[in-house]
Design a protein around this motif. Structure first.
Motif, PDB file in Angstrom:
ATOM      1  N   ILE A 180       0.781  -1.072  -0.102  1.00 46.55           N
ATOM      2  CA  ILE A 180      -0.045  -0.102  -0.069  1.00 46.55           C
ATOM      3  C   ILE A 180       0.853   1.237   0.067  1.00 46.55           C
ATOM      4  O   ILE A 180       0.493   2.230  -0.861  1.00 46.55           O
ATOM      5  N   GLU A 197       1.564   4.215  -3.037  1.00 48.33           N
ATOM      6  CA  GLU A 197       1.251   5.516  -2.804  1.00 48.33           C
ATOM      7  C   GLU A 197       2.399   6.285  -3.056  1.00 48.33           C
ATOM      8  O   GLU A 197       2.363   7.704  -3.342  1.00 48.33           O
ATOM      9  N   ALA A 224      -2.863   3.873   3.784  1.00 45.16           N
ATOM     10  CA  ALA A 224      -3.180   4.659   2.489  1.00 45.16           C
ATOM     11  C   ALA A 224      -3.106   6.115   2.834  1.00 45.16           C
ATOM     12  O   ALA A 224      -2.531   6.941   2.306  1.00 45.16           O
TER      13      ALA A 224
END
Length: 789
Positions: free
Chosen positions: A509, A513, A551
């Motif tokens: 994750i 990002e 996130a």
């Protein structure tokens, strides 16, 4: 720099140590001068304690302390709060309330001496009648189990209801068809590979308490230890190392944990307590034990109109369920399932019995497993009544994609779904029409083949905290992210892995990002001194809540990187664009191609670069994610079984599982989670049962008696997927860890009962052992015959 990766298949980072036997578990903790604890347990299910004589045990040359309930009462530690705001005896003082309840705790120089000394403790009991049947616990003359509660007159814990009773009753009054079925979801046990235990080390000089225990909720444990022991919370450190399976069994606090802490305080030495397998099966949290009566109202052409349910929930001697405070029966009122209904109503009554505390969320989201089992069995009962095909009946009544977001008759807002597509894919994978033809041909030859279907909707990711808490602690999770000057990152999360692959998934994750490699992200969890506060891992909270926190905190860091990059490029932050390519993530000046990678930005953020006023250096951020809603994964399962007409033996020949868990971060991990849940379901449907005799003696205290599925009982799973992103989750993920355990038991049971249709069998309760199936074929199916009025 290594090649950047985001979502997709990659091997689990954890496996490097696990497959080499290098995992670190509680029993691997060995401290200088450590002592060992053992628990004396009650042989009775219900008895008053007359006397406890510990003198012979104390005379043992290697025994350092013997702790009893009287000892704890003097320290105000005899009772502790449960996660349902009930109370539970740490060590019994007045009486024992289930076989295996903790009576005394011995601390000795070694494990064997502690066990030997248990035999030297003389306890005189005055045996009482035991209440094992949840229905009989409500009899006016039933023995009172919780007489420690002032003013209590019966064994009832709560009455709870959801839905609109008047509207539901009105629909039933006008229904063309109504079917009713009593059923039991029997008591089962998570049976993790590693049992429970603790190592407690109280430092009298600093006043610091360190506890190693295999908990799924380290921060919640720390808070409760502070409340129970009266120690300052900031002086308590809980470390949850590698856990050999949790499945909900390791959410709560067990008396052995508290006893180890008290033992360390009393002796001034570290104390280790590890239970054996029989102790784990007898005394730690069970699951299910729901006696249910379901009713379905429908039209003659198969349109389901309403569902009505009454439940009697056996919670054992103490209400130890880890449910959100507002929902004493958990999320059972998601029992309307995946179908478009006019009305629904359910009533749940919780009761005490002389069994170990039950109600753990065993690989399910707070009783949704029981709810799905009920509704999916009722759909098949209705299909049998109408002479309809079970798949066609489901397809006709499933919610349609244009109905989302959908508010159920009991008030739950489902976020997204395309149910018909998922069921159709499962039918296509199975070759459903061909299977029905094969079944018809086999029946003509006297062979028993069954096809079972289930469709489920889960509600996972417990939150938001304004609606959900445990003992006043809101269900929001924290995350902290720091990118070091060289561009390597450390993510600290509040959830705790028990094998789900958090160290891989959460790294992916962050990598997606920030445009870096997952190999460059280290994930820290399981240590309250090293991680932010959160309520842990259960109810498939990991990706829906902690994954969302990961996130969001990554996006905070990325935005801070924009400010630093703007200073580096002497540009306005608004003129920068984020892009991820083969070289990684970078902020670039729009239309120029000039840019800076995350690695370059991280180094500059720690340098002498002059930043604009109000812009701090370094690349780090914190986040507390309070989910706006639950997420709602769903799936369609089809099971094919063959039944031996001579013995009742069931063979699961095929199992097709199509899951929709929203966006998949790592498909390989998702598939592994589904495989495990499907095996769980086969075990529950065909062999797992926590049984008791009428005196409350536990009949399943070993794996010789409590059977678990192996590769021999499981087919090669056939997996499919659809993807319907959650609209409110930052990455569209819904969670999947418990879905297969929810959906598979009704599929297996429906398949077996479909095979037995030639015998006129409408229902038989789990587990469908060969003996149970054979009895059903003889016209004597196992039934609960509930007296629920």
């Amino acid at each position: 720099m290594s090649t950047p990766m985001g979502f997709g298949r990659m091997h689990r980072k954890e496996d490097a140590r696990f497959i080499r036997g290098r995992g670190g578990y509680v029993d691997d903790v060995n401290l200088p001068g450590m002592l060992y604890g053992a628990i004396l347990r009650s042989p009775h299910a219900h008895a008053r304690i007359v006397t406890i004589d510990t003198s012979a045990a104390l005379a043992h040359p290697k025994v350092k302390a013997v702790i009893t309930g009287e000892t704890l009462a003097g320290l105000n530690l005899a009772w502790m709060p449960t996660l349902s705001a009930d109370t539970q005896a740490v060590l019994a003082t007045d009486k024992v309330r289930f076989q295996g309840q903790e009576v005394a705790f011995v601390v000795a120089e070694d494990r064997y001496s502690a066990r030997d000394a248990l035999e030297l403790i003389d306890v005189e009991y005055d045996a009482l009648d035991a209440v094992i049947d949840a229905r009989k616990s409500l009899d006016p003359d039933a023995p009172l189990i919780r007489d420690d509660h002032e003013g209590r007159a019966d064994n009832k814990i709560f009455d709870w209801e959801a839905g609109d009773k008047a509207t539901t009753d009105a629909v039933f009054a006008q229904a063309e068809v109504a079917v009713t079925q009593d059923m039991l979801y029997p008591r089962v046990h998570p049976a993790p590979l590693e049992t429970c235990g603790a190592v407690a080390d109280f430092d009298k000089v600093t006043g610091k308490l360190t506890v190693w225990c295999p908990t799924q909720a380290p921060h919640a444990h720390r808070t409760l230890y502070a409340l129970v022991a009266g120690l300052p919370e900031h002086k308590i450190r809980v470390i949850s190392p590698d856990i050999g399976g949790g499945f909900g069994n390791k959410v709560g606090i067990y008396p052995g944990y508290v006893c180890a802490i008290v033992g360390s305080i009393v002796t001034g030495k570290p104390v280790k307590w590890m239970e054996d397998r029989s102790e784990n099966l007898m005394s730690t949290s069970f699951a299910r034990d729901y006696h249910m009566r379901g009713e379905v109202a429908a039209t003659r052409d198969g349109k389901i109109q309403a569902i009505r349910v009454k439940v009697l929930a056996d919670h054992g001697a103490f209400n130890g369920t880890a449910q959100p405070t507002k929902f004493p029966a958990g999320f059972f009122h998601v029992f309307t399932g995946s179908y478009d209904l006019q009305a629904a109503h359910c009533e749940v009554t919780g009761v005490y019995t002389n069994k170990a505390p039950g109600g753990v969320a065993y690989a399910c989201s707070f009783r949704i497993t029981e709810a799905v089992y009920l509704v999916e069995r009722m759909i098949d009962v209705l299909a049998m009544e109408l002479g309809a095909d079970p798949a066609e009946l489901r397809m006709k009544n499933l919610l349609r994609s244009e109905q989302f977001p959908y508010t159920s008759p009991t008030g739950w807002e489902y976020d997204s779904g395309d149910y018909q597509k998922t069921l159709q894919l499962a039918m296509d994978m199975a070759g459903y029409d061909a299977l029905r033809r094969e079944q018809a041909e086999k029946r003509e030859r006297g062979e028993l083949m069954g096809i079972g279907i289930s469709f489920f909707t889960e509600a996972v990711g417990a939150g938001p905290r304004k609606h959900m808490d445990i003992l006043g602690l809101g269900m929001a999770d924290g995350a902290e992210l720091r990118v070091h000057p060289t561009g390597k990152a450390v993510l600290r999360v509040s959830c705790q892995s028990q094998g789900q692959g958090h160290e891989t998934t959460f790294a992916q994750i962050v990598a997606a990002e920030l445009g870096i490699s997952p190999d460059d992200v280290d994930v820290v969890h399981g240590d309250t001194d090293q991680t932010p506060f959160g309520l842990g891992t259960y109810g498939s909270r990991s990706t829906p809540v902690s994954g969302a926190a990961a996130a969001m905190v990554s996006r905070k860091v990325r935005e801070r990187a924009r400010q630093v990059a703007a200073a580096m490029l002497e540009a306005s932050p608004e003129d920068l664009e984020w892009a991820v390519n083969e070289s990684g993530g970078a902020w670039t000046v729009a239309g120029t191609g000039a840019g800076k990678t995350i690695q370059e930005i991280a180094l500059a953020a720690h340098s002498s670069l002059e930043l604009p006023d109000g812009v701090e250096g370094h690349l780090d951020a914190t986040c507390v994610y309070n989910p706006p809603n639950l997420t709602y994964p769903f799936g369609a399962y089809i099971c094919v079984v063959d039944v031996d007409p001579g013995t009742g033996q069931v063979k699961v020949r095929r199992f097709i599982a199509v899951d929709d868990c929203g966006v998949r971060i790592n498909p390989m991990i998702v598939e592994g989670q589904v495989h495990g849940g499907l095996a769980d379901g086969v075990g529950m449907a065909l062999m797992q049962l926590m049984a008791f005799d009428e005196d409350g003696n536990h009949l399943g205290a070993s794996f010789m008696d409590y059977l678990l599925p192996t590769a021999m009982e499981c087919p090669s799973w056939e997996l499919g997927e659809t993807v319907t992103p959650s609209p409110h989750h930052p990455i569209g993920a819904k969670g999947v860890g418990e879905s297969a355990t929810v959906g598979s038991p009704p599929a297996v049971v429906n398949a077996v009962l479909d095979a037995l249709r030639p015998f006129g069998v409408r229902h038989a309760d789990m587990p469908l052992t060969p003996a149970g199936v054979w009895r059903a074929m003889q016209g004597n199916p196992i039934r609960t015959d509930l007296a629920i009025s």
